[in-house]
Design an enzyme around this catalytic site. Sequence first.
Site, PDB file in Angstrom:
ATOM      1  N   ASP A   3      -1.608  -1.951  -3.904  1.00 11.35           N
ATOM      2  CA  ASP A   3      -3.006  -2.095  -3.514  1.00 11.35           C
ATOM      3  C   ASP A   3      -3.766  -0.777  -3.626  1.00 11.35           C
ATOM      4  O   ASP A   3      -3.201   0.304  -3.416  1.00 11.35           O
ATOM      5  CB  ASP A   3      -3.106  -2.577  -2.061  1.00 11.35           C
ATOM      6  CG  ASP A   3      -2.886  -4.069  -1.936  1.00 11.35           C
ATOM      7  OD1 ASP A   3      -3.181  -4.791  -2.901  1.00 11.35           O
ATOM      8  OD2 ASP A   3      -2.428  -4.507  -0.869  1.00 11.35           O
ATOM      9  N   ARG A  38     -12.596  -7.507   6.411  1.00 11.58           N
ATOM     10  CA  ARG A  38     -13.086  -8.848   6.070  1.00 11.58           C
ATOM     11  C   ARG A  38     -14.432  -9.106   6.741  1.00 11.58           C
ATOM     12  O   ARG A  38     -15.307  -9.719   6.153  1.00 11.58           O
ATOM     13  CB  ARG A  38     -12.075  -9.908   6.507  1.00 11.58           C
ATOM     14  CG  ARG A  38     -10.698  -9.811   5.897  1.00 11.58           C
ATOM     15  CD  ARG A  38     -10.645 -10.039   4.401  1.00 11.58           C
ATOM     16  NE  ARG A  38     -11.108  -8.936   3.598  1.00 11.58           N
ATOM     17  CZ  ARG A  38     -10.404  -7.825   3.353  1.00 11.58           C
ATOM     18  NH1 ARG A  38      -9.193  -7.668   3.890  1.00 11.58           N
ATOM     19  NH2 ARG A  38     -10.888  -6.889   2.578  1.00 11.58           N
ATOM     20  N   ARG A  66      -5.046  -6.039 -10.992  1.00 17.63           N
ATOM     21  CA  ARG A  66      -5.958  -6.817 -10.150  1.00 17.63           C
ATOM     22  C   ARG A  66      -7.269  -6.050 -10.038  1.00 17.63           C
ATOM     23  O   ARG A  66      -7.286  -4.885  -9.625  1.00 17.63           O
ATOM     24  CB  ARG A  66      -5.369  -7.014  -8.752  1.00 17.63           C
ATOM     25  CG  ARG A  66      -6.287  -7.784  -7.793  1.00 17.63           C
ATOM     26  CD  ARG A  66      -5.817  -7.664  -6.347  1.00 17.63           C
ATOM     27  NE  ARG A  66      -4.456  -8.118  -6.181  1.00 17.63           N
ATOM     28  CZ  ARG A  66      -3.634  -7.701  -5.208  1.00 17.63           C
ATOM     29  NH1 ARG A  66      -4.045  -6.792  -4.331  1.00 17.63           N
ATOM     30  NH2 ARG A  66      -2.402  -8.159  -5.132  1.00 17.63           N
ATOM     31  N   LYS A  69       0.853  -1.188   0.000  1.00 18.71           N
ATOM     32  CA  LYS A  69       0.000   0.000   0.000  1.00 18.71           C
ATOM     33  C   LYS A  69       0.893   1.243   0.000  1.00 18.71           C
ATOM     34  O   LYS A  69       1.820   1.360   0.809  1.00 18.71           O
ATOM     35  CB  LYS A  69      -0.919   0.000   1.212  1.00 18.71           C
ATOM     36  CG  LYS A  69      -2.051  -1.017   1.130  1.00 18.71           C
ATOM     37  CD  LYS A  69      -2.963  -0.918   2.338  1.00 18.71           C
ATOM     38  CE  LYS A  69      -4.207  -1.783   2.145  1.00 18.71           C
ATOM     39  NZ  LYS A  69      -3.898  -3.208   1.963  1.00 18.71           N
ATOM     40  N   LYS A  84     -13.894  -5.956  -6.190  1.00 19.17           N
ATOM     41  CA  LYS A  84     -15.116  -5.179  -6.036  1.00 19.17           C
ATOM     42  C   LYS A  84     -14.854  -3.891  -5.269  1.00 19.17           C
ATOM     43  O   LYS A  84     -15.397  -2.837  -5.581  1.00 19.17           O
ATOM     44  CB  LYS A  84     -16.189  -6.010  -5.313  1.00 19.17           C
ATOM     45  CG  LYS A  84     -16.787  -7.114  -6.157  1.00 19.17           C
ATOM     46  CD  LYS A  84     -17.895  -7.838  -5.388  1.00 19.17           C
ATOM     47  CE  LYS A  84     -18.547  -8.907  -6.234  1.00 19.17           C
ATOM     48  NZ  LYS A  84     -19.613  -9.633  -5.487  1.00 19.17           N
ATOM     49  N   GLY A  85     -14.020  -3.957  -4.222  1.00 16.00           N
ATOM     50  CA  GLY A  85     -13.739  -2.804  -3.381  1.00 16.00           C
ATOM     51  C   GLY A  85     -14.178  -3.050  -1.955  1.00 16.00           C
ATOM     52  O   GLY A  85     -15.252  -3.623  -1.724  1.00 16.00           O
ATOM     53  N   ALA A  86     -13.336  -2.639  -1.000  1.00 18.40           N
ATOM     54  CA  ALA A  86     -13.593  -2.956   0.406  1.00 18.40           C
ATOM     55  C   ALA A  86     -13.651  -1.719   1.293  1.00 18.40           C
ATOM     56  O   ALA A  86     -13.603  -1.842   2.513  1.00 18.40           O
ATOM     57  CB  ALA A  86     -12.519  -3.913   0.916  1.00 18.40           C
ATOM     58  N   THR A 129     -12.015 -12.159  -6.862  1.00 21.84           N
ATOM     59  CA  THR A 129     -13.389 -12.312  -6.376  1.00 21.84           C
ATOM     60  C   THR A 129     -13.570 -13.700  -5.787  1.00 21.84           C
ATOM     61  O   THR A 129     -12.904 -14.648  -6.191  1.00 21.84           O
ATOM     62  CB  THR A 129     -14.412 -12.102  -7.514  1.00 21.84           C
ATOM     63  OG1 THR A 129     -15.742 -12.232  -6.985  1.00 21.84           O
ATOM     64  CG2 THR A 129     -14.222 -13.114  -8.633  1.00 21.84           C
TER      65      THR A 129
END
Length: 307
Positions: free
Chosen positions: A133, A288, A183, A97, A186-188, A225
């Site tokens: 990331d 998560r 990569r 990151k 969806k996105g978190a 995914t």
Amino acid sequence: MKNLLLAASRNTHVRDLATRLPVVRRTVDRFVPGDGVEDAVRAIREISATGRLATIDHLGEDTTSQAEALAATEANIALIRRLSNEGLTDVAEISVKASAIGQALSGGVDLAAENAGRIVAAATEAGTTVTFDAEDHTTLDGMHALVDGLRAEFPGTGLVLQAMLFRTEDDARHYSGAGSRVRLCKGAYAEPATVAHTTPAAIGEAFQRCLGILIAGEGYPMIATHDPKMITAALGQLLVAGRAPGSYEFQMLYGVRPEEQLRLAREGHRVRVYVPYGVDWYGYYMRRLAEKPANLALLGRALISRR
């Protein structure tokens, strides 16, 4: 609930409480193999033995000083050297990151560029790659500029796009050229409706559109995914496009749907497992929990068992 958990992922008081609870750490072990490099190496060997690949993330994104940014940089370089010494660079790459190596600090653009250059150079020398990331939408222009600069010398440098963001279809077109490693997830992160799709249906449709752009391009799509419908749709898109095995890969998180990972690998698809490690696991773990109610139920069962 999702937004509440994502907010908690940034709350220092909740973090301090959660990280002291042994029962929380026991559920964390499902998603994070441990705090140290030894734990990451062990996980990589287990993954490699089943025909899968790995990408390793030394956790830490709340960097508040140049010293912390330097420490994160050195940790990634030490990880790369360890992978090289263990003969694992052919099966494992590194995820980083930009915020962890200083981009959000005062003067952070130059600092992150210097630190990223050292990490990517070490990875290239060791025979592996680095993927940067995605974080929340406010950071993406800086991360893309960082990756664009690195690609001038290290064209294999990868980046992550989040399908939930409105901008991502244009970004996918921009990064769909030959040799580009992208990569798509969806996105978190909790994003406002002014910049992102906010319903599962809209996000799923955006994911398929963005993936179609990447598959039709000349780059190397990395399909991140766990959603069975998305995986089935992706396999169909790959078939129609005539994509050969080895020209794309599926990516899934450590501890999430391992049987599906193994199934895809057995069928001849490249499968890479995202393996995070380190003491700064709290923010990752809370995301998560936010992504899937079943993960929150896992924590609930552990708490009940503890009582």
